[in-house]
Design a protein around this motif. Structure first.
Motif, mmCIF file in Angstrom:
data_model
loop_
_atom_site.group_PDB
_atom_site.id
_atom_site.type_symbol
_atom_site.label_atom_id
_atom_site.label_comp_id
_atom_site.label_asym_id
_atom_site.label_seq_id
_atom_site.Cartn_x
_atom_site.Cartn_y
_atom_site.Cartn_z
ATOM 1 N N ASP A 254 -1.841 -29.410 38.767
ATOM 2 C CA ASP A 254 -0.677 -28.518 38.636
ATOM 3 C C ASP A 254 -0.043 -28.152 39.979
ATOM 4 N N HIS A 255 0.107 -29.142 40.855
ATOM 5 C CA HIS A 255 0.814 -28.948 42.139
ATOM 6 C C HIS A 255 0.166 -27.883 43.029
ATOM 7 N N LEU A 256 -1.133 -27.727 42.903
ATOM 8 C CA LEU A 256 -1.865 -26.842 43.812
ATOM 9 C C LEU A 256 -2.431 -27.705 44.940
ATOM 10 N N PHE A 257 -2.219 -27.271 46.171
ATOM 11 C CA PHE A 257 -2.650 -28.070 47.325
ATOM 12 C C PHE A 257 -3.549 -27.221 48.229
ATOM 13 N N VAL A 258 -4.660 -27.827 48.645
ATOM 14 C CA VAL A 258 -5.523 -27.174 49.629
ATOM 15 C C VAL A 258 -5.225 -27.838 50.972
ATOM 16 N N ILE A 259 -4.773 -27.038 51.915
ATOM 17 C CA ILE A 259 -4.427 -27.570 53.236
ATOM 18 C C ILE A 259 -5.431 -27.043 54.249
ATOM 19 N N GLY A 260 -6.089 -27.971 54.899
ATOM 20 C CA GLY A 260 -7.112 -27.518 55.831
ATOM 21 C C GLY A 260 -7.366 -28.591 56.875
ATOM 22 N N ALA A 261 -8.354 -28.415 57.543
ATOM 23 C CA ALA A 261 -9.054 -27.162 57.787
ATOM 24 C C ALA A 261 -9.318 -27.102 59.267
ATOM 25 N N THR A 262 -9.293 -25.882 59.783
ATOM 26 C CA THR A 262 -9.691 -25.752 61.177
ATOM 27 C C THR A 262 -11.188 -25.995 61.281
ATOM 28 N N GLU A 263 -11.643 -26.280 62.463
ATOM 29 C CA GLU A 263 -13.070 -26.523 62.697
ATOM 30 C C GLU A 263 -13.399 -25.854 64.033
ATOM 31 N N ILE A 264 -13.939 -24.647 63.945
ATOM 32 C CA ILE A 264 -14.116 -23.817 65.137
ATOM 33 C C ILE A 264 -15.593 -23.438 65.244
ATOM 34 N N GLU A 265 -16.182 -23.655 66.418
ATOM 35 C CA GLU A 265 -17.606 -23.338 66.617
ATOM 36 C C GLU A 265 -17.794 -21.834 66.660
ATOM 37 N N SER A 266 -17.926 -21.241 65.472
ATOM 38 C CA SER A 266 -18.055 -19.793 65.388
ATOM 39 C C SER A 266 -18.502 -19.429 63.979
ATOM 40 N N ASP A 267 -19.278 -18.346 63.880
ATOM 41 C CA ASP A 267 -19.631 -17.889 62.530
ATOM 42 C C ASP A 267 -18.811 -16.651 62.149
ATOM 43 N N ASP A 268 -17.657 -16.530 62.781
ATOM 44 C CA ASP A 268 -16.732 -15.434 62.501
ATOM 45 C C ASP A 268 -16.070 -15.674 61.140
ATOM 46 N N MET A 269 -16.314 -14.759 60.214
ATOM 47 C CA MET A 269 -15.764 -14.908 58.853
ATOM 48 C C MET A 269 -14.501 -14.055 58.669
ATOM 49 N N SER A 270 -13.941 -13.541 59.755
ATOM 50 C CA SER A 270 -12.767 -12.680 59.601
ATOM 51 C C SER A 270 -11.583 -13.518 59.096
ATOM 52 N N PRO A 271 -10.511 -12.862 58.625
ATOM 53 C CA PRO A 271 -9.395 -13.614 58.050
ATOM 54 C C PRO A 271 -8.806 -14.633 59.022
ATOM 55 N N ALA A 272 -8.100 -15.607 58.469
ATOM 56 C CA ALA A 272 -7.517 -16.701 59.260
ATOM 57 C C ALA A 272 -6.566 -16.148 60.323
ATOM 58 N N SER A 273 -6.549 -16.797 61.484
ATOM 59 C CA SER A 273 -5.657 -16.340 62.565
ATOM 60 C C SER A 273 -4.227 -16.803 62.280
ATOM 61 N N VAL A 274 -3.292 -16.127 62.916
ATOM 62 C CA VAL A 274 -1.873 -16.505 62.805
ATOM 63 C C VAL A 274 -1.692 -17.933 63.313
ATOM 64 N N ARG A 275 -2.330 -18.210 64.444
ATOM 65 C CA ARG A 275 -2.182 -19.540 65.050
ATOM 66 C C ARG A 275 -2.653 -20.645 64.094
ATOM 67 N N SER A 276 -3.857 -20.472 63.536
ATOM 68 C CA SER A 276 -4.374 -21.508 62.629
ATOM 69 C C SER A 276 -3.463 -21.681 61.427
ATOM 70 N N THR A 277 -3.002 -20.557 60.879
ATOM 71 C CA THR A 277 -2.160 -20.627 59.682
ATOM 72 C C THR A 277 -0.849 -21.345 59.999
ATOM 73 N N LEU A 278 -0.264 -21.001 61.156
ATOM 74 C CA LEU A 278 0.996 -21.660 61.554
ATOM 75 C C LEU A 278 0.786 -23.161 61.726
ATOM 76 N N GLU A 279 -0.317 -23.526 62.379
ATOM 77 C CA GLU A 279 -0.563 -24.947 62.637
ATOM 78 C C GLU A 279 -0.772 -25.715 61.336
ATOM 79 N N LEU A 280 -1.572 -25.148 60.429
ATOM 80 C CA LEU A 280 -1.824 -25.841 59.155
ATOM 81 C C LEU A 280 -0.527 -26.014 58.381
ATOM 82 N N LEU A 281 0.259 -24.946 58.314
ATOM 83 C CA LEU A 281 1.484 -24.999 57.515
ATOM 84 C C LEU A 281 2.534 -25.904 58.161
ATOM 85 N N SER A 282 2.652 -25.833 59.497
ATOM 86 C CA SER A 282 3.647 -26.673 60.176
ATOM 87 C C SER A 282 3.305 -28.145 59.977
#
Ligand SMILES: Cc1cc2nc3c(=O)[nH]c(=O)nc-3n(C[C@H](O)[C@H](O)[C@H](O)COP(=O)(O)OP(=O)(O)OC[C@H]3O[C@@H](n4cnc5c(N)ncnc54)[C@H](O)[C@@H]3O)c2cc1C
Length: 369
Positions: A254-282
């Motif tokens: 149904d036109h659902l798309f998973v766009i990913g994924a960053t790969e960062i050496e960290s166990d930080d589970m905080s929300p996605a950064s602006v930078r990562s989101t911009l890069e994935l979407l761009s």
């Protein structure tokens, strides 16, 4: 090591991907299973919920070892059998992977494809890469509308819908009478298997939640965006080779798309950064402009449970305590192989599958509780 006897009582810690699959196979064999998970049935504490669930052994051969690639090939054959055991349908397709790049990144693409060709020579049972240009690329993926001059198609590779899978496993486990204990964090030290009032066996599938026990584990942070984009009709997982923003776009139903994924050496589970989101979407927008009018359904973060060599392993903590971990970024691709490896160990059989897939069988002493 002891052999699993018929009708044993087994506690499984962690009801993410590996825990649910093991619970299914063991319950179907008539064992009494209890699954304990720190979070809820939707898998909200699991890497499995956030994953794209691509099953791409040849594409992944660029960054992993031959044993993992063989596990991926095993998984492609085994997933349909496993899905057939479930009470609910799960979207699964084996429609290949498409690799794309923009003209200026042709050098990187050549290196990447050279690596895949080399890995095919090591493992000739992998399907040949198909280099596509012009009309052939257009026929393979009409949605691209000639935006790319060239691409490479990897036949046979697959993907499934991870969230449908978690839901179907949950429903089937409940129907099989498995004790499902959500919101119940557990530590290995709380169990003394084989003693009075205790389960006969404990299997630890807590992913990154097992770090306190298996101290070599680390998290590799991944951020993904889920988009509903009715204008986009990409038919298969599509990877963009890019020097700064390599991404994949995994189409679900149904036109659902998973766009990913960053790969960062960290166990930080905080929300996605602006930078990562911009890069994935761009980057996704450069593959298909129809994403511009898509709706962002979710931006999610999780950490891949990873051992120092980035390979999965099985570890005996005590005679009736088995840990299964380190599935890293390949959990869906290799889970059926890991399942079969563990079942062979529990049966006390020769660990032929572990050898075939180069899965390390380790031994550790459980610290006293
Ligand atoms: C962004 C991202 C993209 C990915 N994409 C892909 C992909 O395309 N293809 C692929 O093959 N793999 C992919 N993966 C990898 C895959 O998701 C993981 O390898 C897999 O989920 C690991 O399975 P697991 O069962 O070991 O751990 P998890 O799925 O993380 O499950 C662990 C479970 O243990 C529970 N738990 C934790 N602590 C405790 C405790 N103390 N007591 C009880 N329960 C506890 C958690 O709540 C969780 O439910 C991706 C992962 C990420 C993060």
């Amino acid at each position: 090591m002891p052999v699993l006897q018929a009708s044993s009582r087994i506690a499984i810690l962690g009801g993410g991907l590996m825990g649910r699959l093991l619970a299914l196979s063991l319950a179907r064999r008539g064992h009494a299973i209890d699954v304990y998970d720190a979070h809820g049935p939707e898998g909200d504490g699991a890497a499995a919920r956030v994953a794209a669930a691509m099953l791409a052994p040849l594409a992944e051969s660029a960054i992993t070892e031959p044993g993992v690639v063989r596990m991926g090939q095993h998984g492609l054959a085994r997933w349909p059998e496993l899905l057939a055991q479930l009470d609910q349908p799960v979207f699964f397709q084996q429609n290949g992977t498409l690799i794309l790049w923009h003209r200026q990144d042709a050098g990187d693409a050549q290196r990447f494809c050279g690596l895949l060709e080399k890995n095919r020579r090591i493992n000739p049972s992998l399907p040949p890469l198909q280099h596509l240009a012009g009309e052939d690329l257009q026929t393979c993926e009409p949605a691209l509308q000639r935006r790319f001059a060239q691409g490479v198609y990897l036949p046979d590779e697959g993907q499934l819908d991870n969230r449908q899978l978690l839901a179907a496993l949950h429903a089937t486990l409940a129907r099989l009478g498995v004790g499902l204990h959500w919101g119940q964090a557990r530590e290995l030290g709380q169990f003394q298997p084989g003693t009075a009032g205790q389960p006969d066996w404990v299997i630890d599938c807590r992913g990154l939640g097992a770090r306190g026990q298996w101290t070599a584990l680390r998290g590799v942070r991944g951020e993904v965006v889920r988009i509903h984009a009715p204008e986009v009709t990409l038919q298969r997982p599509t990877r963009l080779i890019h020097p700064r923003y390599p991404i994949y776009i995994a189409p679900k139903e149904d036109h659902l798309f998973v766009i990913g994924a960053t790969e960062i050496e960290s166990d930080d589970m905080s929300p996605a950064s602006v930078r990562s989101t911009l890069e994935l979407l761009s980057a996704a927008y450069t593959v298909h402009p129809g994403f511009a009018e898509g709706r962002i359904v979710e931006v999610a973060t999780q950490c891949r449970p990873t051992l120092p060599d980035n390979l999965p392993a099985v570890r005996w903590s005590a005679p009736r305590v088995l840990e299964v971990n380190g599935l890293y970024r390949h959990g869906f691709m290799i889970a059926p192989a890991m399942l079969d490896v563990v079942m062979q160990l529990l049966d006390g059989a020769e660990p032929q599958l572990a050898r075939r897939f180069d899965v390390a069988i380790e031994h550790a002493q459980l610290a006293t509780a």
